[in-house]
Design an enzyme around this catalytic site. Structure first.
Site, PDB file in Angstrom:
ATOM      1  N   ASP A  29       0.851  -1.173   0.000  1.00 43.50           N
ATOM      2  CA  ASP A  29       0.000   0.000   0.000  1.00 43.50           C
ATOM      3  C   ASP A  29       0.899   1.240   0.000  1.00 43.50           C
ATOM      4  O   ASP A  29       2.075   1.150   0.368  1.00 43.50           O
ATOM      5  CB  ASP A  29      -0.878  -0.040   1.256  1.00 43.50           C
ATOM      6  CG  ASP A  29      -1.672   1.221   1.463  1.00 43.50           C
ATOM      7  OD1 ASP A  29      -2.327   1.670   0.508  1.00 43.50           O
ATOM      8  OD2 ASP A  29      -1.632   1.772   2.584  1.00 43.50           O
ATOM      9  N   GLY A  87      -5.021   2.595  -3.191  1.00 46.82           N
ATOM     10  CA  GLY A  87      -6.349   3.152  -3.417  1.00 46.82           C
ATOM     11  C   GLY A  87      -6.277   4.641  -3.674  1.00 46.82           C
ATOM     12  O   GLY A  87      -7.299   5.305  -3.819  1.00 46.82           O
ATOM     13  N   ASP A 117      -0.318   5.056   0.889  1.00 52.48           N
ATOM     14  CA  ASP A 117      -0.615   6.058   1.908  1.00 52.48           C
ATOM     15  C   ASP A 117      -0.534   5.480   3.315  1.00 52.48           C
ATOM     16  O   ASP A 117      -1.148   4.439   3.611  1.00 52.48           O
ATOM     17  CB  ASP A 117      -2.015   6.638   1.674  1.00 52.48           C
ATOM     18  CG  ASP A 117      -2.108   7.365   0.344  1.00 52.48           C
ATOM     19  OD1 ASP A 117      -1.962   8.591   0.335  1.00 52.48           O
ATOM     20  OD2 ASP A 117      -2.305   6.697  -0.691  1.00 52.48           O
ATOM     21  N   GLU A 128      -1.621  10.688   3.925  1.00 53.78           N
ATOM     22  CA  GLU A 128      -2.748  10.305   3.078  1.00 53.78           C
ATOM     23  C   GLU A 128      -2.852  11.409   2.027  1.00 53.78           C
ATOM     24  O   GLU A 128      -3.207  12.552   2.332  1.00 53.78           O
ATOM     25  CB  GLU A 128      -4.037  10.209   3.894  1.00 53.78           C
ATOM     26  CG  GLU A 128      -4.057   9.086   4.915  1.00 53.78           C
ATOM     27  CD  GLU A 128      -4.246   7.706   4.288  1.00 53.78           C
ATOM     28  OE1 GLU A 128      -4.784   7.635   3.161  1.00 53.78           O
ATOM     29  OE2 GLU A 128      -3.866   6.710   4.929  1.00 53.78           O
ATOM     30  N   ASN A 157      -8.936  -1.510   3.432  1.00 54.52           N
ATOM     31  CA  ASN A 157      -8.928  -1.928   2.028  1.00 54.52           C
ATOM     32  C   ASN A 157      -7.697  -2.760   1.671  1.00 54.52           C
ATOM     33  O   ASN A 157      -7.577  -3.247   0.555  1.00 54.52           O
ATOM     34  CB  ASN A 157      -9.059  -0.719   1.098  1.00 54.52           C
ATOM     35  CG  ASN A 157      -7.876   0.221   1.166  1.00 54.52           C
ATOM     36  OD1 ASN A 157      -7.224   0.344   2.197  1.00 54.52           O
ATOM     37  ND2 ASN A 157      -7.591   0.894   0.065  1.00 54.52           N
ATOM     38  N   LYS A 211      -7.016  -4.772  -5.075  1.00 58.86           N
ATOM     39  CA  LYS A 211      -5.694  -5.072  -4.512  1.00 58.86           C
ATOM     40  C   LYS A 211      -5.490  -6.583  -4.429  1.00 58.86           C
ATOM     41  O   LYS A 211      -4.411  -7.088  -4.760  1.00 58.86           O
ATOM     42  CB  LYS A 211      -5.552  -4.439  -3.124  1.00 58.86           C
ATOM     43  CG  LYS A 211      -5.440  -2.926  -3.163  1.00 58.86           C
ATOM     44  CD  LYS A 211      -5.072  -2.369  -1.791  1.00 58.86           C
ATOM     45  CE  LYS A 211      -4.863  -0.872  -1.846  1.00 58.86           C
ATOM     46  NZ  LYS A 211      -4.258  -0.331  -0.622  1.00 58.86           N
TER      47      LYS A 211
END
Length: 298
Positions: free
Chosen positions: A89, A179, A91, A98, A249, A223
Site C-alpha cells: 500500500d 487506493g 498512503d 494520506e 482496504n 488489490k
C-alpha cells in the site's frame, strides 16, 4: 530447526537485548541459539516443534512476554521466509501521509476529508463511496498542485527504499498497489524503486480536477486481484508472496499473502493480519526474511 522467530526493533532505538531474547526463548520448544542479523536491532531464534505451530497464537503469547518492550516479532517456517513477490500500500505505509487529505488542505477541507479517510481505513464505511465523496470536494483544484504537495508534504517511510531495492536486487518483483491516485503513485514508485504501480485515476478537465475518479475504483478487491494476477504471472506459490498495508482496504491482500503484514495499522487491520509492525521501520520486512543488515541495498 523447522521454525524461526525474528525479533526486530527500530534501528534508531535498539531494543533487542539479551533480556528480550531470553524472554522469548524461554517460551519456545527446543529453541536453538539466537542468530544476530543486526546487533541490538534484529535476531533470529530457531526452534522445532513436534506438532503444528499456531503461528498467530504463538506470536500473541510472545508479545505478552515482551510487554512494554518496543520490539516486533515474526513467527514463520524457516524454509518459507524468502519472498519473490512484494505488494505494498502507499498512503500511511510506504509514505507517511494520506495524499487525498493533503490535496483537501489546498481547498480548506482537510479536517472533513481526513475524518472520512480515517473511517474508511478503519473499515467503518465502504471505501469506494467514501473515495467518490472525497474526490468530489476537490473539484476545481488545479492539477498542478500535486507537484507542490509531493515536494512539500510527502515523506517516504523510513526503511522503504532499502526494503524495495534489496528485494529487487534479490529477484523479487515489487508492486505499489494503492487506493490513491496515479498522480502520486507514479512519482512515489519511482522514488522508492518499485517495478510497477497501480492506483486510481483522477479525472482532469482543463487542467483542473473534475471532482470525479475513473471507474472502476481500485479498492480492496482490486488489490487482492493484483496479488492473484501477479502471483499467477510469475508462477509463484502463495507462500512466496509478501504484502503490507495499514487500512481496511488492504485486508484481503494481506490475508492472501504468504506473509501479510499490518504496518502501524488501524486496530481492525492489526488484529486480522498474520504479522504486524508496531515499532520498527520497514526494514523489519527484510529481517523477517532472514536478510542481515550487511545484505541491504541502500
Amino acid at each position: 530447526m523447522a521454525h524461526v522467530v525474528t525479533l526486530v526493533s527500530h534501528p534508531a532505538r535498539p531494543a533487542v537485548d539479551p533480556a528480550a531474547v531470553a524472554a522469548v526463548t524461554a517460551l519456545l520448544p527446543d529453541a536453538g541459539a539466537a542468530v544476530t542479523l543486526s546487533p541490538g536491532i534484529a535476531v533470529d531464534i530457531p526452534f522445532a516443534s513436534p506438532v503444528a505451530v499456531d503461528k498467530r497464537a504463538l506470536a500473541d503469547r510472545l508479545r505478552g512476554a515482551l510487554a512494554g518492550v518496543p520490539v516486533d516479532l515474526f513467527v514463520q517456517r524457516a524454509a518459507e521466509r524468502r519472498k519473490r513477490l512484494f505488494l505494498a500500500d502507499m498512503d500511511s505505509t510506504m509514505i507517511g501521509q494520506e495524499c487525498i487529505d493533503e490535496l483537501a488542505d489546498k481547498v480548506g477541507v482537510k479536517a472533513h476529508v481526513a475524518a472520512i479517510t480515517e473511517r474508511a481505513m478503519r473499515g467503518e464505511i465502504d471505501f469506494e463511496p467514501a473515495l467518490r465523496e472525497r474526490v468530489a470536494l476537490l473539484k476545481g483544484l488545479p492539477a498542478a498542485v500535486v507537484d507542490e504537495v509531493i515536494a512539500e508534504r510527502i515523506t517516504l517511510t523510513p526503511g522503504g527504499r532499502t526494503l524495495v531495492r534489496t528485494m529487487r536486487a534479490n529477484g523479487t518483483y515489487t508492486a505499489l498497489v494503492s487506493g490513491g491516485f496515479t498522480l502520486f503513485t507514479g512519482p512515489v514508485h519511482a522514488m522508492l524503486g518499485f517495478d510497477e504501480h497501480r492506483s486510481n485515476v483522477l479525472v482532469v478537465e482543463g487542467g483542473r480536477f473534475a471532482g470525479r475518479v475513473e471507474e472502476p475504483i481500485l479498492g480492496r478487491e482490486a488489490k487482492l486481484a493484483a496479488l492473484l494476477e501477479l502471483r499467477e504471472r510469475f508462477g509463484l506459490a502463495p507462500v512466496e508472496t509478501l504484502a503490507v498495508g495499514d487500512g481496511a482496504n488492504d485486508l484481503a491482500m494481506i490475508g492472501e499473502a504468504g506473509l501479510g503484514v499490518a504496518y502501524r495499522a488501524k486496530p481492525k487491520v492489526a488484529e486480522a493480519a498474520g504479522a504486524r509492525i508496531d515499532h520498527a521501520d520497514l526494514t523489519a520486512l527484510l529481517y523477517a526474511q532472514g536478510y542481515r543488515d550487511a545484505d541491504f541495498v541502500a
